[in-house]
Design a protein around this motif. Structure first.
Motif, PDB file in Angstrom:
ATOM      1  N   ALA A   1      40.153  22.967 101.359  1.00  0.00           N
ATOM      2  CA  ALA A   1      40.272  21.283 101.608  1.00  0.00           C
ATOM      3  C   ALA A   1      40.793  20.977 102.598  1.00  0.00           C
ATOM      4  O   ALA A   1      40.879  19.786 103.103  1.00  0.00           O
ATOM      5  N   VAL A   2      41.823  22.003 103.435  1.00  0.00           N
ATOM      6  CA  VAL A   2      42.533  21.397 104.650  1.00  0.00           C
ATOM      7  C   VAL A   2      42.304  22.678 105.476  1.00  0.00           C
ATOM      8  O   VAL A   2      41.710  23.823 105.076  1.00  0.00           O
ATOM      9  N   GLN A   3      42.657  22.609 106.801  1.00  0.00           N
ATOM     10  CA  GLN A   3      42.260  23.715 107.593  1.00  0.00           C
ATOM     11  C   GLN A   3      43.279  24.910 107.696  1.00  0.00           C
ATOM     12  O   GLN A   3      44.564  24.615 107.395  1.00  0.00           O
ATOM     13  N   MET A   4      42.756  25.945 107.440  1.00  0.00           N
ATOM     14  CA  MET A   4      43.544  27.272 107.365  1.00  0.00           C
ATOM     15  C   MET A   4      43.297  27.959 108.605  1.00  0.00           C
ATOM     16  O   MET A   4      42.419  27.770 109.263  1.00  0.00           O
ATOM     17  N   GLU A   5      44.431  28.419 108.889  1.00  0.00           N
ATOM     18  CA  GLU A   5      44.606  29.098 110.337  1.00  0.00           C
ATOM     19  C   GLU A   5      45.120  30.664 110.175  1.00  0.00           C
ATOM     20  O   GLU A   5      46.269  30.917 110.587  1.00  0.00           O
ATOM     21  N   PRO A   6      44.106  31.470 109.696  1.00  0.00           N
ATOM     22  CA  PRO A   6      44.539  32.798 109.781  1.00  0.00           C
ATOM     23  C   PRO A   6      44.916  33.473 110.944  1.00  0.00           C
ATOM     24  O   PRO A   6      45.875  34.538 110.827  1.00  0.00           O
ATOM     25  N   ASN A   7      44.477  32.970 111.948  1.00  0.00           N
ATOM     26  CA  ASN A   7      44.744  33.495 113.225  1.00  0.00           C
ATOM     27  C   ASN A   7      46.278  33.465 113.635  1.00  0.00           C
ATOM     28  O   ASN A   7      46.914  34.056 114.040  1.00  0.00           O
ATOM     29  N   LEU A   8      47.024  32.072 113.039  1.00  0.00           N
ATOM     30  CA  LEU A   8      48.307  32.107 113.400  1.00  0.00           C
ATOM     31  C   LEU A   8      49.252  33.206 112.325  1.00  0.00           C
ATOM     32  O   LEU A   8      50.359  33.426 112.541  1.00  0.00           O
ATOM     33  N   VAL A   9      48.647  33.554 111.061  1.00  0.00           N
ATOM     34  CA  VAL A   9      49.170  34.490 110.304  1.00  0.00           C
ATOM     35  C   VAL A   9      49.194  35.931 111.040  1.00  0.00           C
ATOM     36  O   VAL A   9      50.332  36.525 110.982  1.00  0.00           O
ATOM     37  N   VAL A  10      48.204  36.113 111.483  1.00  0.00           N
ATOM     38  CA  VAL A  10      48.023  37.392 112.427  1.00  0.00           C
ATOM     39  C   VAL A  10      49.074  37.102 113.412  1.00  0.00           C
ATOM     40  O   VAL A  10      49.988  38.379 113.747  1.00  0.00           O
ATOM     41  N   GLU A  11      49.318  36.050 114.293  1.00  0.00           N
ATOM     42  CA  GLU A  11      50.380  36.050 115.325  1.00  0.00           C
ATOM     43  C   GLU A  11      51.922  36.280 114.392  1.00  0.00           C
ATOM     44  O   GLU A  11      52.703  36.959 115.223  1.00  0.00           O
ATOM     45  N   PHE A  12      51.937  35.621 113.413  1.00  0.00           N
ATOM     46  CA  PHE A  12      53.175  35.632 112.946  1.00  0.00           C
ATOM     47  C   PHE A  12      53.684  37.169 112.538  1.00  0.00           C
ATOM     48  O   PHE A  12      54.719  37.553 112.741  1.00  0.00           O
ATOM     49  N   TYR A  13      52.498  37.869 111.772  1.00  0.00           N
ATOM     50  CA  TYR A  13      53.039  39.457 111.506  1.00  0.00           C
ATOM     51  C   TYR A  13      53.247  40.073 112.784  1.00  0.00           C
ATOM     52  O   TYR A  13      53.762  41.117 112.796  1.00  0.00           O
ATOM     53  N   ALA A  14      52.418  39.915 113.816  1.00  0.00           N
ATOM     54  CA  ALA A  14      52.182  40.679 115.011  1.00  0.00           C
ATOM     55  C   ALA A  14      53.906  40.495 115.684  1.00  0.00           C
ATOM     56  O   ALA A  14      54.396  41.291 116.357  1.00  0.00           O
ATOM     57  N   LYS A  15      54.620  39.284 115.509  1.00  0.00           N
ATOM     58  CA  LYS A  15      56.050  39.136 116.186  1.00  0.00           C
ATOM     59  C   LYS A  15      57.008  39.524 115.098  1.00  0.00           C
ATOM     60  O   LYS A  15      58.006  39.431 115.680  1.00  0.00           O
ATOM     61  N   ASN A  16      56.745  39.486 113.993  1.00  0.00           N
ATOM     62  CA  ASN A  16      57.979  39.657 112.968  1.00  0.00           C
ATOM     63  C   ASN A  16      57.673  40.864 112.056  1.00  0.00           C
ATOM     64  O   ASN A  16      57.120  40.675 110.974  1.00  0.00           O
TER      65      ASN A  16
END
Length: 206
Positions: free
Chosen positions: A191-206
């Motif tokens: 129903a809204v925009q999901m951004e799994p690419n940002l989830v990948v970035e989050f785990y890559a940095k944390n």
């Protein structure tokens, strides 16, 4: 069967978006977060905050998964060949509770988890009561005969606020659904925009 309305709507308000597109979401009336300071939480997010919000939104959408559950799914998506973000949403959509929700057998993903846990569902003729069970292409998911006339099921199939995606073949007369294929991000009716690419970035940095 009880419905966890307060939990999912609190997630909506925390995210600042009506993430399931539900007509009764409080975001349709109040577009700010919960609590007495909700209206003041409008500060611009940092890159970390943006990535964290994307993770929390995706995690919340699938029934507010625990961090341990979500991290385990992410780790598997990372191991599979291909785009990690696409793999992640594909694995999430293969959860049995997600399939039950997408097929419109129940009104919410929270209800789907409870529905599966209570033993109302079969996969290829065998009863499965684990919401995180991962379906495969060609699997036939069905509502057990004694559960087909439950009010929650009969009401849900009539809901007009969402459609069944084309990676499922659903027969609401027989109360069956066939998982045709694993969807790509563009196939999933968020129903809204999901951004799994940002989830990948989050785990890559944390």
């Amino acid at each position: 069967m009880t419905k966890r309305t307060s939990a999912k709507y609190k997630i909506d308000r925390r995210m600042g978006e009506n993430i399931w597109g539900r007509a009764k979401s409080p975001l349709n009336k109040r577009d700010y977060g919960p609590g007495q300071h909700g209206q003041r939480r409008k500060n611009k997010l940092s890159d970390f905050g943006t990535q964290l919000r994307a993770k929390q939104k995706l995690k919340g959408y699938y029934g507010d998964l625990t961090e341990k559950q979500f991290r385990r799914i992410y780790a598997e998506a990372e191991r599979v060949k291909g785009d990690t973000g696409e793999n992640l949403v594909g694995l999430l959509e293969r959860r049995l509770d997600a399939v039950i929700y997408r097929a419109k057998f129940v009104p919410t993903v929270f209800a789907a988890r409870q529905f599966v846990n209570h033993g109302h569902v079969t996969v290829n003729g065998s009863r499965v009561n684990i919401a995180s069970y991962r379906v495969k292409e060609g699997d036939v998911i069905a509502i057990r005969d004694k559960s087909k006339q439950l009010a929650i099921v009969l009401e849900s199939v009539q809901l007009a606020e969402r459609d069944v995606p084309d990676y499922l073949e659903v027969d609401h007369n027989k109360m069956t659904a066939t998982f045709v294929r694993t969807p790509a991000l563009s196939d999933i009716p968020y129903a809204v925009q999901m951004e799994p690419n940002l989830v990948v970035e989050f785990y890559a940095k944390n």
